[in-house]
Design a protein around this motif. Sequence first.
Motif, short mmCIF file in Angstrom:
data_model
loop_
_atom_site.label_atom_id
_atom_site.label_comp_id
_atom_site.label_asym_id
_atom_site.label_seq_id
_atom_site.Cartn_x
_atom_site.Cartn_y
_atom_site.Cartn_z
N THR A 84 0.80 -1.22 0.00
CA THR A 84 0.00 0.00 0.00
C THR A 84 0.83 1.27 0.00
OG1 THR A 84 -0.18 -0.06 2.41
CG2 THR A 84 -1.95 -1.10 1.16
N ALA A 85 2.16 1.14 0.10
CA ALA A 85 3.03 2.31 0.12
C ALA A 85 4.41 1.93 -0.39
CB ALA A 85 3.13 2.88 1.54
N GLU A 86 5.11 2.91 -0.95
CA GLU A 86 6.49 2.67 -1.40
C GLU A 86 7.37 2.26 -0.22
OE1 GLU A 86 7.61 2.53 -4.37
OE2 GLU A 86 5.94 3.40 -5.52
N GLY A 87 7.10 2.84 0.94
CA GLY A 87 7.87 2.48 2.13
C GLY A 87 7.68 1.03 2.52
N GLU A 88 6.47 0.52 2.35
CA GLU A 88 6.22 -0.89 2.64
C GLU A 88 6.97 -1.78 1.66
OE1 GLU A 88 2.60 -4.16 3.10
OE2 GLU A 88 2.18 -2.22 2.13
N LEU A 89 6.93 -1.44 0.38
CA LEU A 89 7.63 -2.24 -0.62
C LEU A 89 9.13 -2.26 -0.36
CD1 LEU A 89 7.77 -3.86 -3.23
CD2 LEU A 89 7.69 -1.71 -4.50
N ALA A 90 9.69 -1.10 -0.01
CA ALA A 90 11.13 -1.02 0.23
C ALA A 90 11.56 -1.93 1.38
CB ALA A 90 11.51 0.43 0.54
N GLN A 91 10.72 -2.04 2.41
CA GLN A 91 11.07 -2.87 3.56
C GLN A 91 10.81 -4.36 3.31
OE1 GLN A 91 9.75 -1.11 7.52
NE2 GLN A 91 8.73 0.27 6.09
N SER A 92 9.80 -4.68 2.52
CA SER A 92 9.36 -6.07 2.43
C SER A 92 9.91 -6.83 1.22
CB SER A 92 7.83 -6.11 2.39
OG SER A 92 7.32 -5.42 1.26
N LYS A 93 10.43 -6.12 0.22
CA LYS A 93 10.83 -6.77 -1.03
C LYS A 93 11.85 -7.89 -0.81
CE LYS A 93 11.17 -7.51 -5.43
NZ LYS A 93 10.12 -8.30 -6.13
N LYS A 94 12.70 -7.74 0.19
CA LYS A 94 13.73 -8.77 0.42
C LYS A 94 13.14 -10.13 0.76
CE LYS A 94 14.41 -6.97 5.15
NZ LYS A 94 13.80 -5.64 4.90
N TRP A 95 11.87 -10.17 1.17
CA TRP A 95 11.24 -11.43 1.55
C TRP A 95 10.56 -12.11 0.36
CZ3 TRP A 95 13.18 -12.88 5.90
CH2 TRP A 95 13.53 -11.92 6.86
N PHE A 96 10.45 -11.42 -0.79
CA PHE A 96 9.88 -12.07 -1.98
C PHE A 96 10.65 -11.62 -3.23
CE2 PHE A 96 7.23 -8.45 -0.70
CZ PHE A 96 7.25 -7.63 -1.82
N PRO A 97 11.92 -11.92 -3.32
CA PRO A 97 12.75 -11.44 -4.43
C PRO A 97 12.30 -11.93 -5.80
CG PRO A 97 13.91 -13.13 -3.17
CD PRO A 97 12.70 -12.76 -2.38
N LYS A 98 11.56 -13.02 -5.86
CA LYS A 98 11.19 -13.60 -7.16
C LYS A 98 9.84 -13.12 -7.69
CE LYS A 98 13.77 -17.88 -6.27
NZ LYS A 98 13.67 -19.37 -6.15
#
Length: 387
Positions: A156-170
């Motif tokens: 829901t936010a760019e900040g959320e994506l920046a923090q969480s992307k490492k958990w779903f790299p694919k």
Amino acid sequence: MKVVHSLSFLDFSHGGPVRAIIDLSQALVEHHGYDVSVMTRDDKDAPAQWAQPGANPTAIVLPQPTRPGSYYDKQGKEAIRNTIKGADAVHIHGIWVPHQTQVARAAYEMGIPYLISCRGMLDDWCMEQRKLKKLIYLKLARGSWMLNNAAMIHCTAEGELAQSKKWFPKSPARVIPNLLDLAPFTEMPGKEIARNKFPMFDTGDPVLLYLSRIHYKKGVEHLIEAIKLLKDANSPHRLLIAGDGDKAYENKLKSLTKELGLENYVSFLGLVVGDEKISLYEAADLFVLPTSQENFGFVLYESLAAGTPLITTKGVDTWPELEAKAGATICKQDAQVLADQINSLTADREALDRIGQQGRDWIFDEMCPKKVVARFHSMYQEATGKS
């Protein structure tokens, strides 16, 4: 397009995501002609019309999981498969509910693309809470498999994506704000409903509103301590705390209020809904949410829609746009800092009104439901390869 949403509880006590899913489901039908089902274990707060024959959207109640760890047995898994059969996409809401991995597996095996809304659950602060248990879940309970085989991850936010992307790299990801139904804020009920019910408004002191789930991550104790500091500085403010949730934490807050001698300055209202809730937003001078973590924060956007300026923290993933575009004040989760910011803002009524109007204008432009649902429609098209 046929979409099945999957979440554990259609119960407003579980916070903003429930409201988001209900509003999104109805908007997809209204604006894009979708066939929408919401698959859940509890439809307590599903709109009444969803239960009518032939309703669209509709709620489908699954049996309760019977296997250890909240997993479904063979019969439950068959109920999942029957519910999602024929769907173009399955949209899973949440990460840490074991049966959602079974929903993902069923969709994957049936060739149905599935999407996941993280709901802030992979934010850094959240991942530090019971971290070992979560890491084990990701590794051993198919959590990582579910994330990395998704057709799309929704943040829901760019900040959320920046923090969480490492958990779903694919997996690919898209950022879309939650859809907020602005209809109740277009013609608001007025301040008098709240003013007539809650005597705090009769004191002449500025009134602050906290309206959210009562949970330790929200940092309400810092706000109560700020009220004490303001009182001691001969600048008394009143605080209304609206919401329910963690009773142990709520009792701790009530004890703190009594310990600080603030019984006449802090009021606990319980859950407030409907016109009374909107009237509270209108009547309050400031909305304050001193939270540790919030991926979106529905109440922040509701406050802005009501024209009420807000103070919150960088624990909110959307804080940069709230500060830059909606005039929100962003500060540390600290009682003295909160007290200083509150005092500064409420000292200038004209400036406060201008900030409130700025936030309201931004919400009705940026968060227009028709615009937001079009972005979800585009995401579903991309995830499914269908126009």
